[in-house]
Design a protein around this motif. Structure first.
Motif, PDB file in Angstrom:
ATOM      1  N   GLY A  66       0.855  -1.180   0.000  1.00  0.00           N
ATOM      2  CA  GLY A  66       0.000   0.000   0.000  1.00  0.00           C
ATOM      3  C   GLY A  66       0.888   1.226   0.000  1.00  0.00           C
ATOM      4  N   CYS A  67       0.297   2.390  -0.275  1.00  0.00           N
ATOM      5  CA  CYS A  67       1.108   3.620  -0.332  1.00  0.00           C
ATOM      6  C   CYS A  67       1.838   3.845   0.983  1.00  0.00           C
ATOM      7  CB  CYS A  67       0.211   4.815  -0.611  1.00  0.00           C
ATOM      8  SG  CYS A  67      -0.773   4.627  -2.097  1.00  0.00           S
ATOM      9  N   SER A  68       1.125   3.669   2.098  1.00  0.00           N
ATOM     10  CA  SER A  68       1.711   3.972   3.408  1.00  0.00           C
ATOM     11  C   SER A  68       2.905   3.082   3.712  1.00  0.00           C
ATOM     12  CB  SER A  68       0.658   3.792   4.496  1.00  0.00           C
ATOM     13  OG  SER A  68      -0.547   4.385   4.100  1.00  0.00           O
ATOM     14  N   SER A  69       2.927   1.888   3.137  1.00  0.00           N
ATOM     15  CA  SER A  69       4.057   0.981   3.355  1.00  0.00           C
ATOM     16  C   SER A  69       5.325   1.544   2.732  1.00  0.00           C
ATOM     17  CB  SER A  69       3.738  -0.393   2.762  1.00  0.00           C
ATOM     18  OG  SER A  69       2.735  -1.018   3.538  1.00  0.00           O
ATOM     19  N   ASP A 110      -4.319   1.547   6.691  1.00  0.00           N
ATOM     20  CA  ASP A 110      -5.466   1.043   7.452  1.00  0.00           C
ATOM     21  C   ASP A 110      -5.996  -0.244   6.838  1.00  0.00           C
ATOM     22  OD1 ASP A 110      -5.976   3.344   5.610  1.00  0.00           O
ATOM     23  OD2 ASP A 110      -8.063   2.702   5.768  1.00  0.00           O
ATOM     24  N   GLY A 111      -5.953  -0.330   5.513  1.00  0.00           N
ATOM     25  CA  GLY A 111      -6.415  -1.565   4.866  1.00  0.00           C
ATOM     26  C   GLY A 111      -5.499  -2.716   5.219  1.00  0.00           C
ATOM     27  N   ASP A 112      -4.222  -2.466   5.156  1.00  0.00           N
ATOM     28  CA  ASP A 112      -3.220  -3.496   5.417  1.00  0.00           C
ATOM     29  C   ASP A 112      -3.254  -3.951   6.871  1.00  0.00           C
ATOM     30  OD1 ASP A 112      -0.356  -4.428   6.127  1.00  0.00           O
ATOM     31  OD2 ASP A 112      -0.312  -4.344   3.940  1.00  0.00           O
ATOM     32  N   ILE A 113      -3.202  -3.008   7.786  1.00  0.00           N
ATOM     33  CA  ILE A 113      -3.064  -3.342   9.210  1.00  0.00           C
ATOM     34  C   ILE A 113      -4.392  -3.785   9.835  1.00  0.00           C
ATOM     35  CG2 ILE A 113      -2.544  -2.355  11.490  1.00  0.00           C
ATOM     36  CD1 ILE A 113      -0.016  -2.732   9.896  1.00  0.00           C
ATOM     37  N   ASN A 137      -3.794   5.967   8.576  1.00  0.00           N
ATOM     38  CA  ASN A 137      -5.203   5.835   8.231  1.00  0.00           C
ATOM     39  C   ASN A 137      -5.620   6.964   7.284  1.00  0.00           C
ATOM     40  OD1 ASN A 137      -7.935   5.609   8.081  1.00  0.00           O
ATOM     41  ND2 ASN A 137      -8.319   5.715  10.290  1.00  0.00           N
ATOM     42  N   ASN A 138      -5.735   6.608   6.014  1.00  0.00           N
ATOM     43  CA  ASN A 138      -6.177   7.619   5.029  1.00  0.00           C
ATOM     44  C   ASN A 138      -7.613   7.348   4.585  1.00  0.00           C
ATOM     45  OD1 ASN A 138      -5.871   5.430   3.392  1.00  0.00           O
ATOM     46  ND2 ASN A 138      -4.088   6.202   2.292  1.00  0.00           N
ATOM     47  N   TRP A 139      -8.309   6.553   5.393  1.00  0.00           N
ATOM     48  CA  TRP A 139      -9.741   6.287   5.211  1.00  0.00           C
ATOM     49  C   TRP A 139     -10.076   5.532   3.935  1.00  0.00           C
ATOM     50  CZ3 TRP A 139     -11.287  11.984   6.667  1.00  0.00           C
ATOM     51  CH2 TRP A 139     -11.299  12.103   8.074  1.00  0.00           C
ATOM     52  N   TYR A 141      -8.473   2.524   0.625  1.00  0.00           N
ATOM     53  CA  TYR A 141      -7.397   1.803  -0.036  1.00  0.00           C
ATOM     54  C   TYR A 141      -6.820   2.743  -1.083  1.00  0.00           C
ATOM     55  CZ  TYR A 141      -8.866  -2.732   1.936  1.00  0.00           C
ATOM     56  OH  TYR A 141      -9.147  -3.776   2.762  1.00  0.00           O
ATOM     57  N   GLY A 142      -5.747   3.418  -0.710  1.00  0.00           N
ATOM     58  CA  GLY A 142      -5.202   4.461  -1.564  1.00  0.00           C
ATOM     59  C   GLY A 142      -4.538   3.914  -2.807  1.00  0.00           C
ATOM     60  N   MET A 143      -3.685   2.938  -2.611  1.00  0.00           N
ATOM     61  CA  MET A 143      -2.868   2.470  -3.724  1.00  0.00           C
ATOM     62  C   MET A 143      -3.704   1.902  -4.868  1.00  0.00           C
ATOM     63  SD  MET A 143       0.457   0.048  -3.769  1.00  0.00           S
ATOM     64  CE  MET A 143       1.634   1.375  -3.618  1.00  0.00           C
ATOM     65  N   THR A 144      -4.802   1.251  -4.511  1.00  0.00           N
ATOM     66  CA  THR A 144      -5.628   0.645  -5.556  1.00  0.00           C
ATOM     67  C   THR A 144      -6.677   1.621  -6.094  1.00  0.00           C
ATOM     68  OG1 THR A 144      -6.705  -0.422  -3.682  1.00  0.00           O
ATOM     69  CG2 THR A 144      -5.330  -1.805  -5.081  1.00  0.00           C
TER      70      THR A 144
HETATM   71  C1  LIG Z   1      -3.412 -10.318  -1.015  1.00  0.00           C
HETATM   72  C2  LIG Z   1      -3.557  -9.021  -1.715  1.00  0.00           C
HETATM   73  N1  LIG Z   1      -4.787  -8.520  -1.933  1.00  0.00           N
HETATM   74  C3  LIG Z   1      -4.922  -7.338  -2.551  1.00  0.00           C
HETATM   75  C4  LIG Z   1      -3.833  -6.621  -2.969  1.00  0.00           C
HETATM   76  C5  LIG Z   1      -4.019  -5.322  -3.687  1.00  0.00           C
HETATM   77  N2  LIG Z   1      -3.721  -4.137  -2.879  1.00  0.00           N
HETATM   78  C6  LIG Z   1      -2.545  -3.505  -2.999  1.00  0.00           C
HETATM   79  S1  LIG Z   1      -2.460  -2.151  -2.009  1.00  0.00           S
HETATM   80  C7  LIG Z   1      -4.034  -2.414  -1.430  1.00  0.00           C
HETATM   81  C8  LIG Z   1      -4.709  -1.485  -0.487  1.00  0.00           C
HETATM   82  C9  LIG Z   1      -3.825  -0.679   0.319  1.00  0.00           C
HETATM   83  O1  LIG Z   1      -4.589   0.091   1.182  1.00  0.00           O
HETATM   84  P1  LIG Z   1      -4.022   0.490   2.574  1.00  0.00           P
HETATM   85  O2  LIG Z   1      -3.408  -0.687   3.235  1.00  0.00           O
HETATM   86  O3  LIG Z   1      -5.068   1.207   3.330  1.00  0.00           O
HETATM   87  O4  LIG Z   1      -2.807   1.448   2.197  1.00  0.00           O
HETATM   88  P2  LIG Z   1      -2.811   2.825   1.405  1.00  0.00           P
HETATM   89  O5  LIG Z   1      -2.458   2.505  -0.020  1.00  0.00           O
HETATM   90  O6  LIG Z   1      -4.163   3.441   1.529  1.00  0.00           O
HETATM   91  O7  LIG Z   1      -1.757   3.594   2.083  1.00  0.00           O
HETATM   92  C10 LIG Z   1      -4.588  -3.543  -1.994  1.00  0.00           C
HETATM   93  C11 LIG Z   1      -5.950  -4.010  -1.699  1.00  0.00           C
HETATM   94  C12 LIG Z   1      -2.563  -7.194  -2.730  1.00  0.00           C
HETATM   95  N3  LIG Z   1      -1.432  -6.581  -3.096  1.00  0.00           N
HETATM   96  N4  LIG Z   1      -2.454  -8.371  -2.095  1.00  0.00           N
END
Ligand SMILES: Cc1ncc(C[n+]2csc(CCOP(=O)(O)OP(=O)(O)O)c2C)c(N)n1
Lengths: 286, 395
Positions: A66-69, A110-113, A137-139, A141-144
């Motif tokens: 995800g972006c935050s990672s 937030d999606g990841d954690i 927490n950016n409310w 799934y940012g990256m997707t």
């Molecule tokens: C098992 C799996 N499911 C789905 C994805 C697709 N995916 C990549 S980033 C992401 C969401 C990230 O959201 P979040 O963790 O909130 O981080 P953000 O990008 O908002 O910082 C998803 C669903 C993936 N890489 N692996």
């Protein structure tokens, strides 16, 4: 390694920022969108590391997807394990158990954690393992590209809840506090100084430490709710946040839609790896 | 491991020969191989390995942790491996399915680790207490994308111990996950098991970099190289990611060239070593006109059947696959040039039958004897199937 300033500027070159030493400069600039809060979190984090004089070679960063990672990974120059979506805390558990002398830090969204990795979060907090987790927490799934997440507020539209979100958001910080972590706080990218101090505290404290950081996503989230500038979010964080002690005196109705910020928990429950090692040693001494 | 460390472990393991279960022998093999981290989640018929590791690890200076699920178990094992330790997890079908994404991650990040899968009858929850050989293909193809790994298949309690040691050695040598595919029968039966002596124990340790940090290339080294592993805490500030990465380890997700280079190397390091990875047992193959090719628990019945047929003066040979992946294609092609037909009995509806047919490429007949439901083949069934194969006409 290139120590040149990376910001193209006036004829007189700028002095490199003092925190740049922590970063893998060959891969800058960051991949974050304009206005993204991730840069603010990276800045506060680097500042906290500087304040505590931690040598980054004694740190391990574990991130998800995800972006935050991308906040520490690949930018922060330390041993880094950029893992699979949702699993950084589980990977970090293996690292920490074998190398308790290293500071293990997880930064992810937030999606990841709290979504796909929610189970690992609850159990790491319950074990109270000495890992620091920053949940950005950016409310959404940012990256997707702006889908609903477990932290998306009730009633707002996202790309996968186009007619408004029918789900209630998870209060991740409260959940982690209830699960048994030694330190839990919530801040926003508006509160940079308290955030930095809180990160210091989290890095210092023994046991599971967790900070939920509300952070703007003007591109993926903002497009759906017409908050397209970072300042739209920062003003919102400023106006809607309530300190923990104030919140205690407010009714549930008054707290509706507010962001409770500050320290939720600080305590000294026994830490997992220490207990584990003690038990193993007791066995060895027979 | 030094002699003192070995002696301490021997004290924990007790008498040799031991009379133990296959699952327990896997734990014995692990501690002798130098495994110092185990993360797992209970599942029949693999739980006894976890229980043994829980009781053995502290005495070996290692750590056991029961994680919240199998996804977390393999994740923590990979984390521990990057912290510099030999690490293992064990599971059975449902847990093995959950681990697949992170097994691919271990391949992509070149993380040494060992996964023991005590196979049970599936799909889904299936027959939890019954043996099967249903994960032979999943072990090879279960995660997404192109990759190579190593899988070994023991057929006795002794071999559980021996092959787990070998699995650790190969995973350290090649920096890949190595999967040991036992089954509920091998895992739960008890047999005489000899514990290797100190000087019989040959252990391999991962190579670590010797160059200064600035010149360390964590994921490089050319075509089929296994780069030294600058694991965490050594001061290399190694950047490890499951994303497509450059030799330096940094993400290069849009580069076809970097991706091709990386994934080709990951596959080639195993493919080019495949001859050295052949592990087969051959018996009665001299002048054999037909052969039974089997593996795991089924091979014990197959050997019994081959002996019966030999007593009846039938020219039947026996070949057992111990190393399943990479698949010993050349050897099977060689066998196909010698014999008129091959019988493949296995406890699934046709998994290893397929790569055998592919290797043989029509050079001889290949017949299949599948059996599912948790029951092992009887010698009579195999004898009968061989006779049918011998009597059959070439199509
Ligand atoms: C098992 C799996 N499911 C789905 C994805 C697709 N995916 C990549 S980033 C992401 C969401 C990230 O959201 P979040 O963790 O909130 O981080 P953000 O990008 O908002 O910082 C998803 C669903 C993936 N890489 N692996």
């Amino acid at each position: 390694m290139n120590d040149e300033p990376i910001i193209p500027g006036p004829a007189r070159p700028l002095k490199p920022h003092r925190l740049l030493k922590f970063l893998r400069q060959e891969i800058l600039p960051t991949a974050f969108c304009p206005g993204c809060g991730c840069g603010t979190v990276l800045n506060s984090f680097a500042q906290a590391v500087e304040e505590l004089s931690i040598d980054p070679k004694d740190m391990v960063f574990v991130t998800g997807i995800g972006c935050s990672s991308w906040i520490p990974s690949p930018y922060f120059k330390g041993d880094t394990l950029h893992t699979t979506h949702g699993r950084p805390i589980a990977f970090a558990t293996g690292v920490k158990i074998m190398r308790p002398d290293l500071k293990v830090v997880v930064i992810a969204g937030d999606g990841d954690i709290a979504g796909i990795g929610g189970n690992h979060l609850v159990h790491a907090a319950r074990r109270n393992i000495d890992i620091t987790v920053l949940m950005v927490n950016n409310w959404n799934y940012g990256m997707t590209g702006g889908q609903v997440s477990p932290a998306t507020p009730f009633g707002v539209p996202t790309t996968t809840t186009p007619y408004d979100n029918p789900e209630h958001p998870l209060e991740a910080a409260e959940l982690v506090a209830a699960a048994g972590a030694n330190y839990v706080s919530r801040w926003t990218t508006y509160h940079v100084f308290p955030l930095m101090e809180s990160i210091q505290k989290a890095l210092e404290i023994e046991g599971f430490s967790f900070i939920e950081i509300l952070s703007q996503c003007p591109v993926s989230y903002g497009k759906m709710v017409d908050m397209r500038r970072a300042s739209d979010f920062l003003k919102f964080y400023r106006d809607q946040s309530v300190r923990v002690h104030k919140a205690k005196e407010m009714s549930a109705e008054e707290l509706e839609g507010k962001i409770v910020v500050g320290k939720l928990v600080e305590r000294q429950r026994s830490e997992f790896v220490t207990s584990l090692r003690r038990i193993n040693e007791r066995f060895r001494e027979g | 491991m030094d002699k003192q460390g070995y002696d301490a472990i021997r004290k924990l393991l007790g008498e040799s020969p031991a009379f133990v279960q296959g699952d327990v022998a896997c734990a014995y093999g692990a501690v002798l191989a130098g495994c110092r981290y185990f993360a797992g989640y209970p599942i029949t018929p693999a739980t006894e390995t976890a229980e043994s590791m829980a009781s053995l690890m502290p005495g070996c200076g290692g750590t056991y942790i029961q994680m919240e699920d199998e996804i977390a178990s393999i994740a923590a094992v990979i984390g521990a491996s990057w912290a510099g330790e030999k690490a293992m997890t064990t599971t059975s079908g449902p847990g093995f399915s959950l681990m697949q994404e992170n097994i691919g991650y271990a391949c992509m990040t070149e993380t040494p680790c060992v996964i023991v899968n005590v196979q049970r009858s599936g799909p889904s929850t299936g027959q939890p207490t019954e043996p099967a050989q249903g994960d032979m293909m999943q072990a090879r193809w279960g995660s997404h994308g192109d990759y190579e790994l190593i899988a070994l298949v023991p057929n006795s309690v002794q071999e559980c111990l021996d092959l787990v040691i070998e699995a650790f050695n190969l995973s350290e040598r090649f920096r890949v996950p190595v999967i040991v595919l036992t089954d509920g029968e091998v895992g739960h039966m008890r047999e005489k098991t000899v514990i290797p002596e100190f000087d019989e124990l040959k252990l391999v340790e991962r190579e670590t970099p010797t160059v200064p940090r600035e010149s360390y290339v964590p994921f490089g080294g050319g075509e089929a190289a296994v780069p030294p592993m600058g694991f965490f805490g050594l001061g290399y500030r190694t950047y490890v990611t499951g994303l497509t990465h450059t030799e330096k380890g940094l993400p290069a997700t849009s580069s076809a060239e970097e991706h091709t280079k990386l994934v080709s190397r990951l596959c080639e390091k195993i493919r080019q070593a495949s001859e050295s990875l052949v592990r087969i047992e051959e018996r009665y193959l001299d002048e054999a006109e037909f052969a039974v090719v089997s593996y795991g628990i089924t091979s014990r019945v197959a050997l019994n059947a081959v002996r019966t047929l030999r007593r009846r003066k039938k020219k039947i040979g026996y070949l057992r696959l111990i190393g399943l992946w990479p698949f010993p294609e050349e050897r099977l092609l060689g066998l196909s040039k010698q014999v008129k037909g091959i019988l493949v009995p296995e406890m699934n509806l046709g998994q290893v039958y397929h790569p055998i047919r592919e290797a043989v490429a029509g050079k001889c007949r290949v017949a299949h004897l599948p059996k599912i439901g948790g029951e092992i083949h009887t010698p009579a069934e195999i004898v009968e199937a061989v006779q049918k194969l011998m009597g059959g006409r070439r199509r």
